[in-house]
Design a protein around this motif. Structure first.
Motif, PDB file in Angstrom:
ATOM      1  N   ARG A 220      43.800  46.780  30.992  1.00 51.09           N
ATOM      2  CA  ARG A 220      43.725  45.316  30.975  1.00 51.09           C
ATOM      3  C   ARG A 220      42.399  44.862  31.545  1.00 51.09           C
ATOM      4  NH1 ARG A 220      47.913  43.306  34.547  1.00 51.09           N
ATOM      5  NH2 ARG A 220      47.094  41.320  33.861  1.00 51.09           N
ATOM      6  N   SER A 221      41.900  43.752  31.041  1.00 51.17           N
ATOM      7  CA  SER A 221      40.603  43.242  31.489  1.00 51.17           C
ATOM      8  C   SER A 221      40.732  41.876  32.160  1.00 51.17           C
ATOM      9  CB  SER A 221      39.635  43.133  30.301  1.00 51.17           C
ATOM     10  OG  SER A 221      40.188  42.286  29.303  1.00 51.17           O
ATOM     11  N   GLU A 222      41.962  41.531  32.579  1.00 53.11           N
ATOM     12  CA  GLU A 222      42.193  40.276  33.301  1.00 53.11           C
ATOM     13  C   GLU A 222      43.122  40.535  34.484  1.00 53.11           C
ATOM     14  OE1 GLU A 222      42.023  37.097  29.572  1.00 53.11           O
ATOM     15  OE2 GLU A 222      43.936  37.647  30.480  1.00 53.11           O
ATOM     16  N   LEU A 223      42.883  39.802  35.549  1.00 57.98           N
ATOM     17  CA  LEU A 223      43.736  39.878  36.728  1.00 57.98           C
ATOM     18  C   LEU A 223      44.180  38.458  37.062  1.00 57.98           C
ATOM     19  CD1 LEU A 223      44.791  41.941  38.774  1.00 57.98           C
ATOM     20  CD2 LEU A 223      42.806  41.455  40.199  1.00 57.98           C
TER      21      LEU A 223
ATOM     22  N   ALA B  39      41.069  45.837  46.625  1.00 60.04           N
ATOM     23  CA  ALA B  39      42.508  45.792  46.894  1.00 60.04           C
ATOM     24  C   ALA B  39      43.233  44.998  45.808  1.00 60.04           C
ATOM     25  CB  ALA B  39      42.768  45.186  48.270  1.00 60.04           C
ATOM     26  N   LEU B  40      42.679  43.854  45.427  1.00 60.37           N
ATOM     27  CA  LEU B  40      43.286  43.058  44.353  1.00 60.37           C
ATOM     28  C   LEU B  40      43.346  43.846  43.053  1.00 60.37           C
ATOM     29  CD1 LEU B  40      41.848  39.420  44.642  1.00 60.37           C
ATOM     30  CD2 LEU B  40      44.123  40.227  45.277  1.00 60.37           C
ATOM     31  N   TYR B  41      42.257  44.537  42.747  1.00 63.27           N
ATOM     32  CA  TYR B  41      42.193  45.291  41.494  1.00 63.27           C
ATOM     33  C   TYR B  41      43.261  46.377  41.459  1.00 63.27           C
ATOM     34  CZ  TYR B  41      40.255  47.838  37.548  1.00 63.27           C
ATOM     35  OH  TYR B  41      40.099  48.445  36.335  1.00 63.27           O
ATOM     36  N   TYR B  42      43.398  47.104  42.555  1.00 60.60           N
ATOM     37  CA  TYR B  42      44.393  48.185  42.612  1.00 60.60           C
ATOM     38  C   TYR B  42      45.812  47.634  42.527  1.00 60.60           C
ATOM     39  CZ  TYR B  42      47.345  51.834  44.609  1.00 60.60           C
ATOM     40  OH  TYR B  42      48.354  52.731  44.825  1.00 60.60           O
TER      41      TYR B  42
END
Length: 472
Positions: A39-42, A224-227
């Motif tokens: 995915r390329s969105e968070l 941290a958000l990405y993980y």
């Protein structure tokens, strides 16, 4: 006795390897860019009072656009943050919106601060945030929920019942964790990881009076958000193809909330990818002589058997090798239980390693501490390892205090002490809550400790989440 220095383990990223998480992400991109279906969105949910949400919005814009590094000759230690974008570094976008945001009224926070007992203040504050987190989790398609904690609420949750503040920062940190642990445990069943931030940590520039510079905080925050949000890993240890596929297991113990029982918590990390499964153990016995908890043969058997079943379910094969890290010495009952499982599962290679604190210290010939990776081999099964220390890449020792090495005691081993120490050094770099390359504990034990901190608040009848992202 002999002293050796282990080379810094390499990490693997999208297009190459590096020893440093920050440099690796910046130059070669996060590891999972190799996955075509990534995915390329968070999508970020936000809970907080108006002022806090505004500060977070400003901070998120800075994280998207990048932050200049701290002025210093130590450029590798104080590295600038290049931002979070779809075509650089993290190769993703941070999405936030008023429709993904839930406001907490200032009057509600004031009411919490007026409650007489700290325990009631904590419970009321948790329920206040839980109500809004629950709405977002159940009504919005989001990946992570950021809870912004006002400074006055933090203070009210870290005060004595009389109203006076606690004496030390360490105690305040522990008191704050009560709120954090309870909130994470209560929200766990909703299935969305939480990221808690204090409003004061969102201040930048001269207004930021914390210990970390803005760019360093952005590195840690974004990683941290990405993980948590992508359910993937931004880096992994470089794969050694000649080594057998290994499963790393960390075993720790935690007290129940009433202090009456002690249970085991287990953090299983699937191979070098860092994919982990969390399992909850059963109440254990305390040794009358040294006052340390230990497992019976049957408890050890059941715990490792469950761990390998989860491993098999996830990877559809048994590992060739098992490594167990434990925060206390291995008892005969535990060894017998573990070995029974390995024999039944036909796992041929095993290493049981106890990792504890020690009073042994080494002194270098310079004014700096020994290098990270320094290993004192006392004998074939006993050593002292510096996982924190002077780092050539940083050109300094990046700590504030004299580093404490780890004591390594090896049981039932098929690997050498030096091989196991090199492995431990690598696993200290697998904590995606921190992008500095010198963690002290391997992720197996760092994870087990954090799991135990929160697991005590998860009801016995409730199935806890298996991902580490819900505990960090």
């Amino acid at each position: 006795m002999k002293v050796t220095v282990i080379e810094e383990p390499l990490l693997e990223f999208g297009k190459g390897t590096h020893i440093c998480p920050r440099n690796g992400i910046e130059r070669m991109g996060v590891y999972d860019t190799k996955d075509e279906l990534r995915r390329s969105e968070l999508r970020l949910g936000i809970v907080g009072r108006g002022e806090g949400v505004d500060k977070l919005d400003v901070w998120l814009d800075l994280c998207r656009n990048g932050i200049v590094g701290k002025e210093s000759e130590l450029s590798n230690l104080f590295k600038g943050f290049g931002g979070v974008s779809a075509d650089y570094g993290f190769f993703t976008r941070l999405l936030s919106s008023p429709s993904f945001t839930r406001a907490i009224q200032k009057s509600s926070i004031v009411k919490v601060s007026r409650i007489k007992t700290r325990e009631e203040r904590v419970v009321t504050a948790v329920n206040l945030y839980y109500e809004q987190v629950q709405f977002l989790a159940e009504n919005r398609a989001i990946d992570v929920i950021i809870c912004v904690i006002p400074e006055e609420l933090f203070v009210s949750l870290t005060q004595k019942d009389s109203g006076s503040k606690k004496d030390t920062g360490a105690i305040e940190q522990y008191m704050e964790h009560d709120f954090r642990r309870l909130l994470k445990a209560k929200c766990m069943h909703l299935g969305i990881p939480l990221q808690l931030v204090l409003e004061s940590t969102l201040l930048t520039g001269k207004a930021n009076r914390g210990n970390q510079d803005d760019a360093t905080r952005a590195w840690n925050f974004a990683t941290a958000l990405y993980y948590k949000g992508n359910k993937t890993v931004p880096w992994r240890l470089k794969e050694e193809r000649f080594k057998p596929k290994s499963c790393y297991v960390g075993i720790g113990f935690y007290k129940s909330r009433d202090g009456e029982t002690i249970s085991t918590s287990l953090a299983q990390v699937f191979d070098e990818f860092g994919h982990g499964v969390i399992l909850r153990g059963t109440p254990v016995v305390i040794d009358k002589n040294d006052k340390r908890p230990f497992m019976s043969e049957e408890q050890a058997y059941n715990l490792l058997s469950s761990a390998l079943s989860e491993y098999d379910k996830a990877l559809m094969q048994m590992p060739a090798r098992i490594v167990i890290h434990k925060t206390s010495k291995f008892r005969d009952t535990e060894i017998r239980g573990f070995c029974r499982v390995l024999e039944e599962k036909s796992v041929r290679s095993k290493d049981f390693v106890s990792i504890t604190n020690t009073d042994i210290r080494l002194f270098s010939q310079t004014s700096y501490p020994p290098k990270r990776g320094t290993l004192l081999s006392i004998n074939e099964n006993e050593g002292v390892l510096y996982t924190r220390g002077t780092i050539d890449f940083y050109q300094t020792y990046p700590g504030a205090y004299v580093p404490n090495p780890l004591k390594i005691d090896v049981y039932e081993n098929d690997s050498s002490l030096e091989e196991l120490a090199e492995e431990i050094l690598g696993l200290t770099k697998m904590n995606w809550n921190n992008t500095q390359l010198d963690g002290r504990l391997p992720i197996t034990l760092e994870c087990a400790k954090k799991v135990g901190d929160i697991m005590k608040y998860v009801d016995v009848g409730e199935k806890p989440q298996v991902s580490y992202s819900f505990y960090m």
